[in-house]
Design a protein around this motif. Structure first.
Motif, PDB file in Angstrom:
ATOM      1  N   PRO A  58       1.058  -1.332  -0.012  1.00 15.15           N
ATOM      2  CA  PRO A  58       0.196   0.124  -0.028  1.00 15.15           C
ATOM      3  C   PRO A  58       1.007   1.161   0.057  1.00 15.15           C
ATOM      4  O   PRO A  58       1.720   1.309   0.749  1.00 15.15           O
ATOM      5  N   GLY A  61       2.350   2.654   3.186  1.00 15.04           N
ATOM      6  CA  GLY A  61       2.102   1.775   4.352  1.00 15.04           C
ATOM      7  C   GLY A  61       3.454   1.042   4.930  1.00 15.04           C
ATOM      8  O   GLY A  61       3.134   0.656   6.242  1.00 15.04           O
ATOM      9  N   ARG A  78      -7.568   3.300   6.176  1.00 13.04           N
ATOM     10  CA  ARG A  78      -6.466   2.768   6.449  1.00 13.04           C
ATOM     11  C   ARG A  78      -6.308   1.320   6.325  1.00 13.04           C
ATOM     12  O   ARG A  78      -5.333   0.597   6.293  1.00 13.04           O
ATOM     13  N   THR A  93      -2.865  -0.796   8.968  1.00 17.41           N
ATOM     14  CA  THR A  93      -1.866  -0.378   9.645  1.00 17.41           C
ATOM     15  C   THR A  93      -1.942   1.103  10.501  1.00 17.41           C
ATOM     16  O   THR A  93      -2.706   1.682  10.141  1.00 17.41           O
ATOM     17  N   VAL A 170       1.036  -3.633  11.840  1.00 17.42           N
ATOM     18  CA  VAL A 170       0.362  -4.103  10.425  1.00 17.42           C
ATOM     19  C   VAL A 170      -0.456  -4.988  11.237  1.00 17.42           C
ATOM     20  O   VAL A 170       0.042  -5.962  11.953  1.00 17.42           O
TER      21      VAL A 170
END
Length: 197
Positions: A58, A61, A78, A93, A170
């Motif tokens: 991402p 990310g 997110r 995350t 994460v």
């Protein structure tokens, strides 16, 4: 001479009796071998063994991870979720000063899930190690989303992993029908996590 013949006859009869005991029920047909042409039946939700995986990173990310190729992707804030039929992978995350521990997971994550997840049944909270580092795994059962045709719900088995690196956490949440055998695909996903600049 008569005594020898009697001993020999007794020995032969005993040998036949022992041989008969080893063969099971007299007159029964031998057990048949499995039919290799019978189609394999997999529980609903089993991810195919030939499923391909592709890297996903991402924007901003700070990590990359492998997800099944061809699964639908939906982003919301997110979080991003990949789905295919009965299975899903949710990635989220956020900033975290310290890594989650088994103790804090038990005290904070389980109660939070109990309040927010329909049909929640707590499982275990354990520490895990993957290529991307150490993490905490929370397992639980949850009510599945209603079937779009029948409206019926089932029970999903859920694995929620939390990995921490450089002030970032994460959360990888894997779910599928309870009883499906997705150990290998879920390991492919969680073991593929890599931290990026």
């Amino acid at each position: 001479m008569r005594r020898r013949a009697l001993i020999a006859a007794t020995a032969v009869a005993a040998g036949l009796a022992v041989a008969g005991c080893g063969s099971g029920v007299s007159g029964s047909a031998p057990a048949s071998a499995p039919n290799p042409n019978v189609a394999e039946v997999n529980p609903a939700g089993d991810i195919p063994d030939n499923q391909a995986f592709v890297a996903y990173a991402p924007p901003g990310g700070g990590y990359s991870i492998k997800v099944p190729e061809g699964w639908a992707r939906v982003a919301a804030g997110r979080a991003v979720t990949f789905t295919d039929k009965l299975n899903s992978i949710r990635l989220e995350t956020h900033r975290a000063a310290t890594p989650l521990t088994v103790r804090t997971g038990t005290r904070t994550v389980l109660p939070m899930l109990g309040r927010t997840v329909p049909g929640f049944v707590a499982g275990d909270v354990t520490s895990v190690t993957r290529s991307g580092g150490k993490g905490v795994l929370v397992t639980y059962l949850a009510r599945s989303a209603p079937d779009p045709v029948t409206g019926k719900t089932g029970v999903d088995a859920v694995e929620r992993y939390a990995f921490h690196h450089a002030g970032r956490e994460v959360v990888v949440t894997l779910s599928g029908p309870n009883g499906a055998d997705n150990v290998d695909p879920w390991m492919t996903v969680t073991d593929s996590l890599r931290w990026t600049p």
